[in-house]
Scaffold this motif. Structure first.
Motif, mmCIF file in Angstrom:
data_model
loop_
_atom_site.group_PDB
_atom_site.id
_atom_site.type_symbol
_atom_site.label_atom_id
_atom_site.label_comp_id
_atom_site.label_asym_id
_atom_site.label_seq_id
_atom_site.Cartn_x
_atom_site.Cartn_y
_atom_site.Cartn_z
ATOM 1 N N GLN A 148 27.802 -10.728 68.364
ATOM 2 C CA GLN A 148 27.361 -10.909 66.972
ATOM 3 C C GLN A 148 27.817 -9.765 66.061
ATOM 4 O O GLN A 148 27.844 -9.917 64.843
ATOM 5 C CB GLN A 148 25.828 -11.019 66.922
ATOM 6 N N LEU A 151 30.319 -10.154 63.234
ATOM 7 C CA LEU A 151 29.834 -10.717 61.958
ATOM 8 C C LEU A 151 30.316 -12.158 61.750
ATOM 9 O O LEU A 151 29.577 -12.994 61.246
ATOM 10 C CB LEU A 151 30.260 -9.865 60.753
ATOM 11 N N VAL A 167 35.474 -10.813 61.141
ATOM 12 C CA VAL A 167 35.120 -10.277 59.815
ATOM 13 C C VAL A 167 35.034 -8.750 59.896
ATOM 14 O O VAL A 167 35.460 -8.038 58.985
ATOM 15 C CB VAL A 167 33.773 -10.878 59.332
ATOM 16 N N LEU A 171 37.017 -6.168 57.498
ATOM 17 C CA LEU A 171 36.388 -5.099 56.696
ATOM 18 C C LEU A 171 37.001 -3.743 57.044
ATOM 19 O O LEU A 171 37.237 -2.908 56.164
ATOM 20 C CB LEU A 171 34.882 -5.076 56.954
ATOM 21 N N LEU A 174 40.302 -3.506 55.463
ATOM 22 C CA LEU A 174 40.106 -3.291 54.025
ATOM 23 C C LEU A 174 39.828 -1.809 53.745
ATOM 24 O O LEU A 174 40.389 -1.204 52.829
ATOM 25 C CB LEU A 174 38.933 -4.165 53.547
ATOM 26 N N LYS A 175 38.982 -1.237 54.605
ATOM 27 C CA LYS A 175 38.629 0.188 54.455
ATOM 28 C C LYS A 175 39.865 1.074 54.623
ATOM 29 O O LYS A 175 40.077 2.015 53.860
ATOM 30 C CB LYS A 175 37.579 0.546 55.522
ATOM 31 N N MET A 178 42.199 0.825 51.621
ATOM 32 C CA MET A 178 41.701 1.502 50.411
ATOM 33 C C MET A 178 41.664 3.012 50.598
ATOM 34 O O MET A 178 41.508 3.746 49.667
ATOM 35 C CB MET A 178 40.314 0.968 50.053
ATOM 36 N N MET B 156 33.700 4.293 50.093
ATOM 37 C CA MET B 156 34.255 3.091 50.704
ATOM 38 C C MET B 156 33.513 2.740 51.979
ATOM 39 O O MET B 156 33.212 1.563 52.236
ATOM 40 C CB MET B 156 35.742 3.302 51.016
ATOM 41 N N ALA B 157 33.222 3.789 52.791
ATOM 42 C CA ALA B 157 32.506 3.551 54.050
ATOM 43 C C ALA B 157 31.134 2.952 53.754
ATOM 44 O O ALA B 157 30.689 1.992 54.422
ATOM 45 C CB ALA B 157 32.358 4.856 54.824
ATOM 46 N N VAL B 160 31.586 -0.628 52.646
ATOM 47 C CA VAL B 160 31.890 -1.519 53.772
ATOM 48 C C VAL B 160 30.640 -1.760 54.610
ATOM 49 O O VAL B 160 30.356 -2.890 55.030
ATOM 50 C CB VAL B 160 33.042 -0.935 54.626
ATOM 51 N N ALA B 163 28.584 -4.075 52.797
ATOM 52 C CA ALA B 163 29.167 -5.421 52.880
ATOM 53 C C ALA B 163 28.854 -6.049 54.232
ATOM 54 O O ALA B 163 28.522 -7.247 54.310
ATOM 55 C CB ALA B 163 30.674 -5.345 52.671
ATOM 56 N N GLU B 164 28.939 -5.225 55.292
ATOM 57 C CA GLU B 164 28.624 -5.734 56.636
ATOM 58 C C GLU B 164 27.183 -6.243 56.701
ATOM 59 O O GLU B 164 26.914 -7.321 57.229
ATOM 60 C CB GLU B 164 28.801 -4.620 57.674
ATOM 61 N N ILE B 167 26.856 -9.445 54.653
ATOM 62 C CA ILE B 167 27.460 -10.589 55.365
ATOM 63 C C ILE B 167 26.569 -11.004 56.533
ATOM 64 O O ILE B 167 26.289 -12.196 56.740
ATOM 65 C CB ILE B 167 28.880 -10.231 55.851
ATOM 66 N N ALA B 168 26.093 -9.983 57.298
ATOM 67 C CA ALA B 168 25.256 -10.281 58.464
ATOM 68 C C ALA B 168 23.991 -11.040 58.047
ATOM 69 O O ALA B 168 23.527 -11.937 58.759
ATOM 70 C CB ALA B 168 24.887 -8.986 59.186
ATOM 71 N N ILE B 171 25.478 -14.753 56.230
ATOM 72 C CA ILE B 171 26.431 -15.683 56.842
ATOM 73 C C ILE B 171 25.672 -16.826 57.559
ATOM 74 O O ILE B 171 24.662 -16.585 58.230
ATOM 75 C CB ILE B 171 27.383 -14.933 57.805
#
Lengths: 178, 191
Positions: A148, A151, A167, A171, A174-175, A178, B156-157, B160, B163-164, B167-168, B171
């Protein structure tokens, strides 16, 4: 490296002995893998088999008894005994992996480890298997597990190649970008 | 030694007639001139005076001459010494003057050299300060860039990670299905 080479030699010898009968080869390979995992996982048995004080004949007899009682094939019993008598019992797992790989090669199959964020249904498994078979030119034999932490998405490992569509990986990419 | 002898002789010459006069009760005022007595006295006086003169000439003159010679010699020596001293003085004064000139020259050279060194030190210090300022500027710029980069990476970290989590939490089965189907369709392009 030394162990890996030795395991390859044993696997090659097994392929020489059982590789001609393609109808039996996969079954022997699977059985040998199961036995190897079982023996290596059993600490008491493993310690006894690796004990230099215990007599070789006794070790062989005990192994044969166990395997016969488990209805193991003669090919597997002989192979395990050969490994034991060669003093390579600790490498049983490696030999099984190598034998499986060589068997797959002979059978035109490829082992694929699939990790997905959720369980794949049958149609998804089938579609993925077909796709991977088409990609590799061999019949893909998948082992599927779930994680899991991905993601979402799927990861497929074919040999040393990894097809990461998770996913989490996206990510991460993406990191990095950037 | 000679002076002492002369003094003793003069004393004897003077005291002898005086003692003679004293023994006789001093000079009697003559009532009448008698050759025998007065003439003798005069002769005595002449002898005494002659002795005086003789002694004076015999002993005094050489002494005085010696004394004069000594004084002349001493004067000459002193003059020579004076001349020497004057010469030496002049030499010393010349030397002193020379030394003063050399000292002045050395002082001037040292001052000039000191000025040169001072200028050099100031120049080097200025160059060094300029270099340090330049380096510090570069360092500040570098540190700023690093800090900016670190901040960006941390942001950024965090983004992210966020974002994780999002999403978790959000989703769903449909999303999973879509992701799997997309993956199967493009598996060969996945890295």
């Amino acid at each position: 490296v030394k162990d890996s080479l030795a395991a390859r030699r044993y696997a090659k010898a097994m392929m020489g002995a059982y590789g001609t009968d393609l109808t039996r080869l996969e079954a022997i390979s699977d059985e040998f893998g199961v036995v190897a995992r079982k023996f290596i996982g059993d600490r008491t048995l493993r310690d006894y088999m690796l004990n230099p004080v215990a007599r070789q004949e006794e070790k062989s007899a005990i192994l044969a008894d166990i395997l016969k009682s488990a209805n193991a094939s003669d090919e597997v019993i002989n192979s395990v005994r050969t490994v034991l008598e060669g003093g390579r019992f600790n490498m049983l797992g490696l030999i099984a992996e190598e034998f499986e790989a060589q068997s797959f090669e002979r059978l035109g199959k490829v082992k694929v480890e699939v990790i997905a964020a959720t369980d794949l249904d049958d149609s998804q498994r089938s579609a993925l298997e077909q796709k991977l078979s088409a990609m590799t030119g061999k019949q893909a034999v998948m082992t599927v597990s779930t994680d899991q932490s991905l993601l979402g998405g799927v990861i497929a490992k074919v040999g040393s190649k990894v097809y990461d569509g998770s996913v989490k990986n996206q990510l991460k990419a993406l990191k990095v970008r950037m | 030694m000679l002076k002492r002898k002369l003094a003793v002789a003069l004393g004897a010459v003077v005291l002898t007639p005086m003692l003679a006069f004293a023994k006789e009760g001093g000079i009697q005022m003559a009532e009448e001139w008698t050759m025998a007595l007065d003439g003798t006295r005069i002769i005595n006086a002449i002898i005494v005076l002659g002795a005086f003169a003789y002694l004076a000439v015999r002993f005094g003159a050489p002494i005085l001459k010696n004394r004069a010679d000594t004084i002349a010699t001493e004067l000459e020596t002193l003059n020579k010494a004076k001349a020497e001293a004057e010469k030496s003085l002049k030499s010393c004064e010349a030397r002193l003057h020379q030394i003063e000139l050399e000292a002045a020259k050395i002082t001037a050279e040292a001052r000039a050299e000191g000025e040169d060194i001072k200028e050099k030190i100031i120049s080097q210090a200025k160059a060094s300060a300029k270099h340090i300022i330049s380096k510090a500027g570069e360092q500040i710029s570098l540190e700023s860039d690093l800090a900016r980069r670190r901040l960006y990476e941390e942001t950024m970290a965090a983004a992210v990670t966020m974002a994780e989590e999002i999403i978790a939490n959000n989703i769903g089965p449909d999303d999973h299905k879509r992701l799997i189907e997309t993956y199967i369709a493009n598996v060969e392009n996945q890295q």
